[in-house]
Design a protein around this motif. Structure first.
Motif, PDB file in Angstrom:
ATOM      1  N   ASN A 126       4.148 -18.476 -11.977  1.00 30.91           N
ATOM      2  CA  ASN A 126       4.952 -17.233 -11.003  1.00 30.91           C
ATOM      3  C   ASN A 126       4.804 -16.077 -10.926  1.00 30.91           C
ATOM      4  OD1 ASN A 126       7.282 -19.004 -11.508  1.00 30.91           O
ATOM      5  ND2 ASN A 126       6.784 -18.924 -13.965  1.00 30.91           N
ATOM      6  N   ALA A 127       3.607 -15.871 -10.716  1.00 29.07           N
ATOM      7  CA  ALA A 127       3.108 -14.647 -10.099  1.00 29.07           C
ATOM      8  C   ALA A 127       3.669 -13.082 -10.005  1.00 29.07           C
ATOM      9  CB  ALA A 127       1.959 -14.493  -9.004  1.00 29.07           C
ATOM     10  N   GLN A 128       3.479 -12.090  -9.968  1.00 23.29           N
ATOM     11  CA  GLN A 128       4.389 -11.461  -9.166  1.00 23.29           C
ATOM     12  C   GLN A 128       4.392 -10.821  -7.332  1.00 23.29           C
ATOM     13  OE1 GLN A 128       3.869  -8.193 -11.421  1.00 23.29           O
ATOM     14  NE2 GLN A 128       2.140  -8.355 -12.826  1.00 23.29           N
ATOM     15  N   SER A 129       6.006 -10.167  -7.456  1.00 29.10           N
ATOM     16  CA  SER A 129       6.115 -10.507  -5.474  1.00 29.10           C
ATOM     17  C   SER A 129       5.074 -10.133  -5.468  1.00 29.10           C
ATOM     18  CB  SER A 129       7.383  -9.561  -6.092  1.00 29.10           C
ATOM     19  OG  SER A 129       7.379  -8.284  -6.301  1.00 29.10           O
ATOM     20  N   SER A 130       4.239  -8.505  -6.373  1.00 26.88           N
ATOM     21  CA  SER A 130       2.823  -8.049  -4.786  1.00 26.88           C
ATOM     22  C   SER A 130       1.951  -8.754  -4.712  1.00 26.88           C
ATOM     23  CB  SER A 130       3.140  -7.059  -5.689  1.00 26.88           C
ATOM     24  OG  SER A 130       2.149  -7.170  -6.687  1.00 26.88           O
ATOM     25  N   THR A 131       1.657  -9.820  -4.933  1.00 23.04           N
ATOM     26  CA  THR A 131       0.984 -11.187  -5.182  1.00 23.04           C
ATOM     27  C   THR A 131       0.989 -11.643  -3.834  1.00 23.04           C
ATOM     28  OG1 THR A 131       0.478 -11.621  -7.318  1.00 23.04           O
ATOM     29  CG2 THR A 131      -0.421 -13.347  -5.834  1.00 23.04           C
ATOM     30  N   PHE A 132       2.495 -11.817  -3.447  1.00 23.80           N
ATOM     31  CA  PHE A 132       2.154 -12.367  -1.909  1.00 23.80           C
ATOM     32  C   PHE A 132       2.306 -11.393  -0.325  1.00 23.80           C
ATOM     33  CE2 PHE A 132       4.661 -14.971  -4.874  1.00 23.80           C
ATOM     34  CZ  PHE A 132       3.501 -16.256  -5.394  1.00 23.80           C
ATOM     35  N   TYR A 133       2.470 -10.376  -1.361  1.00 25.00           N
ATOM     36  CA  TYR A 133       3.094  -9.048   0.770  1.00 25.00           C
ATOM     37  C   TYR A 133       1.772  -9.245   1.408  1.00 25.00           C
ATOM     38  CZ  TYR A 133       3.057  -4.819   2.986  1.00 25.00           C
ATOM     39  OH  TYR A 133       4.136  -4.062   3.976  1.00 25.00           O
ATOM     40  N   GLY A 134       0.278  -9.264   0.812  1.00 24.51           N
ATOM     41  CA  GLY A 134      -0.399  -9.570   1.628  1.00 24.51           C
ATOM     42  C   GLY A 134      -0.981 -11.076   1.586  1.00 24.51           C
ATOM     43  N   MET A 175       8.135  -8.572   4.424  1.00 24.85           N
ATOM     44  CA  MET A 175       7.547  -9.202   5.155  1.00 24.85           C
ATOM     45  C   MET A 175       7.089 -11.064   4.999  1.00 24.85           C
ATOM     46  SD  MET A 175       4.819  -7.952   6.951  1.00 24.85           S
ATOM     47  CE  MET A 175       4.870  -6.140   6.114  1.00 24.85           C
ATOM     48  N   VAL A 176       7.936 -11.334   3.814  1.00 21.27           N
ATOM     49  CA  VAL A 176       7.715 -12.332   4.012  1.00 21.27           C
ATOM     50  C   VAL A 176       8.680 -13.032   4.668  1.00 21.27           C
ATOM     51  CG1 VAL A 176       8.911 -14.521   2.757  1.00 21.27           C
ATOM     52  CG2 VAL A 176       7.407 -13.383   1.799  1.00 21.27           C
ATOM     53  N   THR A 177       9.336 -12.289   5.435  1.00 21.47           N
ATOM     54  CA  THR A 177      10.764 -12.626   6.680  1.00 21.47           C
ATOM     55  C   THR A 177      10.203 -12.963   7.870  1.00 21.47           C
ATOM     56  OG1 THR A 177      12.922 -11.742   4.727  1.00 21.47           O
ATOM     57  CG2 THR A 177      12.851 -11.899   7.284  1.00 21.47           C
ATOM     58  N   LEU A 178       9.739 -11.539   8.192  1.00 19.75           N
ATOM     59  CA  LEU A 178       8.538 -11.355   9.125  1.00 19.75           C
ATOM     60  C   LEU A 178       7.626 -12.473   9.393  1.00 19.75           C
ATOM     61  CD1 LEU A 178       8.136  -7.392   8.967  1.00 19.75           C
ATOM     62  CD2 LEU A 178       9.340  -8.757  11.110  1.00 19.75           C
ATOM     63  N   ALA A 179       6.877 -12.891   8.209  1.00 16.98           N
ATOM     64  CA  ALA A 179       5.928 -13.582   8.769  1.00 16.98           C
ATOM     65  C   ALA A 179       6.680 -15.041   9.441  1.00 16.98           C
ATOM     66  CB  ALA A 179       4.944 -14.423   8.053  1.00 16.98           C
ATOM     67  N   LEU A 180       7.980 -15.594   7.814  1.00 17.99           N
ATOM     68  CA  LEU A 180       7.940 -17.157   8.288  1.00 17.99           C
ATOM     69  C   LEU A 180       9.157 -17.410   9.777  1.00 17.99           C
ATOM     70  CD1 LEU A 180       8.673 -18.075   4.944  1.00 17.99           C
ATOM     71  CD2 LEU A 180       7.066 -18.217   6.282  1.00 17.99           C
ATOM     72  N   THR A 181       9.646 -16.089  10.100  1.00 16.44           N
ATOM     73  CA  THR A 181      10.521 -16.069  11.041  1.00 16.44           C
ATOM     74  C   THR A 181       9.549 -16.052  12.197  1.00 16.44           C
ATOM     75  OG1 THR A 181      12.374 -14.352  10.308  1.00 16.44           O
ATOM     76  CG2 THR A 181      11.490 -14.572  13.011  1.00 16.44           C
ATOM     77  N   CYS A 182       8.692 -15.650  12.398  1.00 17.94           N
ATOM     78  CA  CYS A 182       7.498 -15.556  13.252  1.00 17.94           C
ATOM     79  C   CYS A 182       7.588 -17.271  13.456  1.00 17.94           C
ATOM     80  CB  CYS A 182       6.006 -15.034  13.874  1.00 17.94           C
ATOM     81  SG  CYS A 182       4.082 -15.393  14.450  1.00 17.94           S
ATOM     82  N   MET A 183       7.156 -17.524  12.154  1.00 23.14           N
ATOM     83  CA  MET A 183       6.568 -19.603  12.256  1.00 23.14           C
ATOM     84  C   MET A 183       7.627 -20.293  12.309  1.00 23.14           C
ATOM     85  SD  MET A 183       3.172 -19.574  11.718  1.00 23.14           S
ATOM     86  CE  MET A 183       3.134 -21.886  11.800  1.00 23.14           C
TER      87      MET A 183
END
Length: 417
Positions: A126-134, A175-183
């Motif tokens: 349950n890592a903090q949300s900022s963990t997933f930005y990079g 940023m998650v949205t942009l990345a997974l939209t690309c995929m």
């Protein structure tokens, strides 16, 4: 037949990019274009030979069409020559995207980023949300270079996101949205249809979370996270249950610009693509014709020869008095740094002199943000964070690596919002 239709859709996506999805009623009115152009000039003027080479600014310049070509070249060359050894995953991903948008070969940076993402895992379930930005930036950068080899990484990343229960902040969600939209739009022909369902499920959850942050005036999260959120909502294939009024958001952002709210080059870099009808998904499609033909040109900025800056003494205090946090402290140290140094320099010098001032940062859309001091870390569940003040004036919410300052008194307070 289905695979052929999918192939055509992928081909159309690759050719067309995404800019048409951010046009129309959400574009900047012609009468306010000079306001946006002035904002871009302000951002471009921050690029100097002595400034930190910021890839987000180069991406914004390339997407918008650079006015100051000399600044564009300088920033490109500095990023090409930069040492990537100490870069975070997010910083390396931004560098890859910046060089891609400049029609430059990132070289081994792509393979290094790919290897880092193969080995990446969150620090806890349950890592903090900022963990997933990079890592989101990394998936986006790799998707734009080679979606087929990125697919296993993106699938693993999406499954980790589904298993995480921590609420996303607006920047990370965007940023998650942009990345997974690309995929989602570039799933290789012949791949399992379940991959599309997986990416779609994560996108539905994240986009709904973003939509819940849309305020009555159109701002998404806050004015500085709105730029990335606009990009995300304009390209996502999964539309949120709460309808987004893009024109209302644009009108409010333009009013905030008129009020002078966007003076930080990093905040400009995040909002500028949307103001120009672009998103990070357009990075591979930037035209690199000399001088970006058709863009207005401005006189080259002549930077004076660098002079030896004088040192200033900064009185730096770290303070934690929050109830419920075991370690309370109020410590002060005097450090000597060059006038005009960024906050990061002050923190590094203090850390070098005393382990009490040890700190950690996380990469965000603004740049590096201080997330921990003296082993006391921000916590999204407890709504705690480190706030930096000069006197009683906040300093860009802890952004450490970009904005120069000449403050003699800096205080870092562990506080709650």
């Amino acid at each position: 037949m289905a695979w052929y239709i999918l192939y055509l859709l992928n081909l159309l996506w690759a050719v067309a990019g995404t800019s048409t999805q951010t046009q129309g009623s959400c574009s900047v009115p012609p009468a306010q274009q000079p306001l946006v152009n002035g904002l871009q000039v302000l951002m471009e003027n921050s690029v100097t030979s002595s400034a930190f080479p910021n890839p987000s600014i180069l991406i914004a310049m390339n997407l918008a069409g650079a006015y100051n070509v000399e600044a564009q070249k300088l920033l490109t060359y500095k990023l090409m020559a930069s040492d990537i050894a100490d870069l975070t995953i997010g910083q390396l991903a931004l560098t890859v995207m910046a060089l891609t948008s400049s029609c430059r070969d990132p070289g081994n940076k792509v393979s290094i980023l790919h290897r880092q993402m193969e080995n990446w895992a969150p620090s806890s379930p349950n890592a903090q949300s900022s963990t997933f930005y990079g890592p989101s930036l990394a998936v986006l950068a790799l998707c734009q270079k080679n979606p087929e080899t990125t697919l296993p990484i993106a699938v693993r990343f999406a499954k980790i996101l589904l298993a995480n229960s921590s609420p996303f902040n607006t920047d990370t969600g965007a940023m998650v949205t942009l990345a997974l939209t690309c995929m989602y739009n570039k799933i290789p022909v012949g791949s399992e249809e379940g991959y599309r369902s997986l990416f779609g499920q994560v996108l539905e959850d994240v986009v709904e979370n973003i939509s819940m942050r849309i305020k009555d005036n159109g701002i998404i999260g806050d004015i500085y996270s709105t730029g990335l959120a606009m990009q995300a909502l304009s390209v996502t294939p999964k539309h949120p249950p709460k309808k987004w009024n893009c024109k209302k958001t644009m009108d409010t952002i333009l009013k905030e610009i008129e009020l002078g709210k966007f003076h930080n080059p990093m905040s400009i870099a995040q909002i500028l693509p949307s103001l120009k009808g672009k998103t990070y998904l357009d990075v591979p499609h930037v035209s690199c014709n000399p001088g970006h033909e058709g863009q207005p040109t401005l006189p080259s900025q002549t930077n004076p020869a660098p002079t030896s800056a004088s040192n200033i003494t900064v009185i730096y205090t770290i303070n934690n008095q929050l109830r419920g946090v075991e370690l309370h402290f109020n410590e002060t140290i005097n450090v000597s740094v060059k006038a005009g140094s960024v906050l990061l320099v002050v923190l590094e010098e203090a850390q070098r002199r005393s382990s009490m001032f040890k700190f950690e940062t996380t990469v965000t859309s603004w740049g590096l943000v201080v997330s921990s001091i003296n082993n006391i870390a921000e916590n999204v569940h407890h709504r705690t964070y480190w706030q930096f003040l000069s006197g009683k004036t906040p300093l860009n919410e802890g952004v450490a690596d970009y904005i120069p300052f000449n403050h003699e008194h800096i205080t870092a307070n562990f506080t709650q919002y």
